[in-house]
Every structure is written in C-alpha cells, then in structure tokens.
Design a protein around this motif. Structure first.
Motif, mmCIF file in Angstrom:
data_model
loop_
_atom_site.group_PDB
_atom_site.id
_atom_site.type_symbol
_atom_site.label_atom_id
_atom_site.label_comp_id
_atom_site.label_asym_id
_atom_site.label_seq_id
_atom_site.Cartn_x
_atom_site.Cartn_y
_atom_site.Cartn_z
ATOM 1 N N GLU A 33 52.250 86.778 -12.072
ATOM 2 C CA GLU A 33 53.239 86.349 -11.091
ATOM 3 C C GLU A 33 53.648 84.882 -11.159
ATOM 4 O OE1 GLU A 33 51.367 87.352 -7.409
ATOM 5 O OE2 GLU A 33 51.295 89.489 -7.886
ATOM 6 N N CYS A 34 52.965 84.072 -11.937
ATOM 7 C CA CYS A 34 53.227 82.622 -11.930
ATOM 8 C C CYS A 34 53.637 82.124 -13.311
ATOM 9 C CB CYS A 34 51.973 81.871 -11.481
ATOM 10 S SG CYS A 34 51.480 82.243 -9.798
ATOM 11 N N ARG A 35 53.987 80.850 -13.325
ATOM 12 C CA ARG A 35 54.281 80.177 -14.589
ATOM 13 C C ARG A 35 53.291 79.039 -14.770
ATOM 14 N NH1 ARG A 35 59.783 77.918 -15.386
ATOM 15 N NH2 ARG A 35 59.465 76.934 -13.380
ATOM 16 N N VAL A 36 52.809 78.888 -15.978
ATOM 17 C CA VAL A 36 51.964 77.753 -16.340
ATOM 18 C C VAL A 36 52.798 76.898 -17.290
ATOM 19 C CG1 VAL A 36 49.838 76.978 -17.458
ATOM 20 C CG2 VAL A 36 49.832 79.063 -16.051
ATOM 21 N N LEU A 37 53.010 75.635 -16.895
ATOM 22 C CA LEU A 37 53.861 74.740 -17.670
ATOM 23 C C LEU A 37 53.062 73.586 -18.244
ATOM 24 C CD1 LEU A 37 56.957 74.493 -15.285
ATOM 25 C CD2 LEU A 37 56.575 76.103 -17.159
ATOM 26 N N ARG A 38 53.484 73.151 -19.411
ATOM 27 C CA ARG A 38 52.911 71.973 -20.076
ATOM 28 C C ARG A 38 53.965 70.879 -20.010
ATOM 29 N NH1 ARG A 38 49.407 70.475 -24.552
ATOM 30 N NH2 ARG A 38 50.391 68.807 -25.743
ATOM 31 N N LEU A 39 53.591 69.733 -19.432
ATOM 32 C CA LEU A 39 54.472 68.568 -19.370
ATOM 33 C C LEU A 39 53.929 67.544 -20.368
ATOM 34 C CD1 LEU A 39 54.845 68.250 -15.490
ATOM 35 C CD2 LEU A 39 56.282 69.531 -17.079
ATOM 36 N N GLU A 40 54.584 67.466 -21.505
ATOM 37 C CA GLU A 40 54.122 66.583 -22.581
ATOM 38 C C GLU A 40 54.909 65.280 -22.561
ATOM 39 O OE1 GLU A 40 53.527 66.619 -27.422
ATOM 40 O OE2 GLU A 40 54.063 68.459 -26.375
ATOM 41 N N PRO A 41 54.213 64.126 -22.480
ATOM 42 C CA PRO A 41 54.904 62.834 -22.426
ATOM 43 C C PRO A 41 55.758 62.579 -23.659
ATOM 44 C CG PRO A 41 52.578 62.595 -21.910
ATOM 45 C CD PRO A 41 52.763 63.989 -22.422
ATOM 46 N N ARG A 42 56.980 62.108 -23.420
ATOM 47 C CA ARG A 42 57.902 61.764 -24.499
ATOM 48 C C ARG A 42 58.348 60.314 -24.433
ATOM 49 N NH1 ARG A 42 56.620 64.522 -28.307
ATOM 50 N NH2 ARG A 42 56.755 66.732 -27.999
ATOM 51 N N ASP A 43 58.420 59.767 -23.224
ATOM 52 C CA ASP A 43 58.909 58.402 -23.053
ATOM 53 C C ASP A 43 58.270 57.838 -21.796
ATOM 54 O OD1 ASP A 43 60.365 56.100 -23.510
ATOM 55 O OD2 ASP A 43 62.146 56.832 -22.476
ATOM 56 N N VAL A 44 57.991 56.548 -21.785
ATOM 57 C CA VAL A 44 57.376 55.925 -20.623
ATOM 58 C C VAL A 44 58.252 54.778 -20.146
ATOM 59 C CG1 VAL A 44 55.925 54.352 -21.982
ATOM 60 C CG2 VAL A 44 55.229 54.972 -19.694
ATOM 61 N N THR A 45 58.365 54.639 -18.834
ATOM 62 C CA THR A 45 59.123 53.554 -18.218
ATOM 63 C C THR A 45 58.126 52.595 -17.600
ATOM 64 O OG1 THR A 45 60.882 55.092 -17.694
ATOM 65 C CG2 THR A 45 60.888 53.010 -16.516
ATOM 66 N N THR A 46 58.120 51.378 -18.087
ATOM 67 C CA THR A 46 57.196 50.400 -17.519
ATOM 68 C C THR A 46 57.853 49.579 -16.420
ATOM 69 O OG1 THR A 46 57.733 48.890 -19.321
ATOM 70 C CG2 THR A 46 55.745 50.215 -19.559
ATOM 71 N N ALA A 47 59.185 49.437 -16.469
ATOM 72 C CA ALA A 47 59.901 48.709 -15.420
ATOM 73 C C ALA A 47 60.193 49.692 -14.293
ATOM 74 C CB ALA A 47 61.194 48.126 -15.972
ATOM 75 N N LEU A 48 59.472 49.554 -13.199
ATOM 76 C CA LEU A 48 59.651 50.462 -12.078
ATOM 77 C C LEU A 48 60.847 50.032 -11.244
ATOM 78 C CD1 LEU A 48 55.926 50.900 -11.039
ATOM 79 C CD2 LEU A 48 57.324 52.444 -12.388
ATOM 80 N N PRO A 49 61.513 50.981 -10.579
ATOM 81 C CA PRO A 49 62.671 50.617 -9.756
ATOM 82 C C PRO A 49 62.283 49.751 -8.568
ATOM 83 C CG PRO A 49 62.143 52.961 -9.563
ATOM 84 C CD PRO A 49 61.233 52.391 -10.590
ATOM 85 N N ASP A 50 63.262 49.003 -8.046
ATOM 86 C CA ASP A 50 63.023 48.134 -6.898
ATOM 87 C C ASP A 50 62.986 48.901 -5.583
ATOM 88 O OD1 ASP A 50 62.921 45.902 -8.505
ATOM 89 O OD2 ASP A 50 65.081 45.550 -8.365
ATOM 90 N N THR A 51 63.561 50.090 -5.559
ATOM 91 C CA THR A 51 63.610 50.869 -4.320
ATOM 92 C C THR A 51 62.282 51.583 -4.092
ATOM 93 O OG1 THR A 51 64.512 52.766 -5.496
ATOM 94 C CG2 THR A 51 66.093 51.223 -4.523
ATOM 95 N N SER A 52 62.062 52.001 -2.860
ATOM 96 C CA SER A 52 60.776 52.605 -2.496
ATOM 97 C C SER A 52 60.627 54.029 -3.015
ATOM 98 C CB SER A 52 60.603 52.617 -0.982
ATOM 99 O OG SER A 52 61.431 53.591 -0.395
ATOM 100 N N GLY A 53 61.709 54.755 -3.161
ATOM 101 C CA GLY A 53 61.612 56.145 -3.582
ATOM 102 C C GLY A 53 61.335 57.086 -2.421
ATOM 103 N N ALA A 54 61.259 56.557 -1.203
ATOM 104 C CA ALA A 54 61.006 57.398 -0.037
ATOM 105 C C ALA A 54 62.181 58.341 0.168
ATOM 106 C CB ALA A 54 60.807 56.540 1.207
ATOM 107 N N ALA A 55 61.880 59.551 0.612
ATOM 108 C CA ALA A 55 62.912 60.550 0.846
ATOM 109 C C ALA A 55 62.539 61.395 2.044
ATOM 110 C CB ALA A 55 63.081 61.429 -0.386
ATOM 111 N N VAL A 56 63.532 62.044 2.612
ATOM 112 C CA VAL A 56 63.294 62.961 3.718
ATOM 113 C C VAL A 56 62.475 64.132 3.181
ATOM 114 C CG1 VAL A 56 64.432 64.498 5.369
ATOM 115 C CG2 VAL A 56 65.443 62.280 4.817
ATOM 116 N N PRO A 57 61.437 64.562 3.896
ATOM 117 C CA PRO A 57 60.642 65.692 3.416
ATOM 118 C C PRO A 57 61.498 66.945 3.221
ATOM 119 C CG PRO A 57 59.547 64.615 5.249
ATOM 120 C CD PRO A 57 60.903 64.009 5.134
ATOM 121 N N LEU A 58 61.156 67.716 2.196
ATOM 122 C CA LEU A 58 61.888 68.945 1.909
ATOM 123 C C LEU A 58 61.570 69.999 2.964
ATOM 124 C CD1 LEU A 58 61.223 69.032 -1.923
ATOM 125 C CD2 LEU A 58 63.341 68.417 -0.776
#
Length: 187
Positions: free
Chosen positions: A128-153
């Motif tokens: 009934e489920c999916r098992v996914l592999r998330l393999e790193p391809r690129d990394v961002t070292t400069a993080l955004p200035d914004t908080s990233g806060a969002a309204v809960p889903l």
C-alpha cells in the motif's frame, strides 16, 4: 575560481556531501518539497541517501514526489531547530521486495514509531505504500534570508477542542480536612 575538491558520484564536492550526510543522519525530520507544499518527513539515512516511506493508510503523505523527479530537502538542527543545509535530491522509487527495498525497509522499520501493525508493517508497506530514495545531487550553502515559516497545512488530525465545562471543577484542589494542627504550646 575553480573548485578542485574531490567529487563523489552525485557531483557534490566532498565537504558538501559530508555536511549533507551528517546533518541528515542526525536530524529526526527533513523538510521536503516536491511538486507540492513542503512537508516534514521522518526518514532514515542509509547507503548515501535519505529513505522515506509513505502515501499509504496511516503513513506520512509524500509531497508530490515522483520517481525520476527532483526534490528540495531542508535539514534542520536537532538542537536548535534552525536550517543547517538545503540540498537537491534525485527521487527514486524502490520496487517492493527488491534487494535495495529490503535493505531500506529494514532500516526504516527500526525508526517507525507507534505502528499499529508492527508484525505486518513491511508487507503493508509493500502492498500500500511507496518507499522513496532521495539521493543528494546538489547542496546549497547560502541559506535564504527569510524564515521559511508557513501556515500549517490542513489536516484531519487535531488536538484543539473546547475544554469540557466541568474541567475547572475537576482541577480545583480539595481542601484537606482532618489534617493535624500544630500544638500552640510547642509540646
């Protein structure tokens, strides 16, 4: 300036790969954005990638992640909760009962908390489920200035309900009766 640091198969410079691996291993949750909204997902780091399970009854929803697509993964600090690293992942879906699926599920099974059917959980995941592999391809070292806060889903899960009318009566402390009093003479 040319980057001469050693590269791994995922084409991430070695220091970036080490940061992604260590941060992701130590974090209990990763924030993943596929084609939909960003979601916090529990995961396990195994064999150079993050593995997640979901999209089945009683399991976490996977945010529109498709095999062959990409996803943005944000890793937070377990101690402070702040962003440590953001990386782009290639998404792959594992075939149930394949060798890679069995290895990933063995790791995931140990991290799955409060499963109602622990004995049959892996068979349910295969059906009934999916098992996914998330393999790193690129990394961002400069993080955004914004908080990233969002309204809960929106979710059907909730814990906020009006308090029962009798609750203040139940919480009121009863006076202790029959408690011995101190002798005023000191004897």
């Amino acid at each position: 300036m040319t980057d001469h640091s050693p590269r791994l198969a995922g084409e991430i410079p070695l220091p970036g790969q080490a940061l992604v691996e260590e941060a992701t291993k130590k974090s209990g949750l990763i924030w993943v954005r596929g084609g939909g909204p960003q979601r916090a997902l529990w995961h396990v780091w195994h064999d150079g990638a993050a593995y997640i399970v979901g999209d089945g009854p009683g399991e976490q929803p996977l945010p529109q992640l498709t095999a062959g697509g990409t996803a943005e993964v944000t890793v937070r600090s377990k101690d402070k909760g702040g962003r440590l690293v953001v990386w782009t992942a290639s998404v792959g879906e594992l075939v149930p009962h394949s060798e890679e699926w069995e290895a990933a599920v063995a790791e995931l099974k140990g991290k799955r908390l409060n499963a109602p059917d622990a004995e049959q959980m892996t068979e349910r995941w295969a059906r009934e489920c999916r098992v996914l592999r998330l393999e790193p391809r690129d990394v961002t070292t400069a993080l955004p200035d914004t908080s990233g806060a969002a309204v809960p889903l929106p979710t059907p899960a909730t814990t906020r309900r009006p308090a029962p009318a009798a609750l203040p009566l139940l919480l009121r402390r009863k006076k202790r009766r029959g408690r011995p009093t101190a002798d005023p003479s000191g004897d």
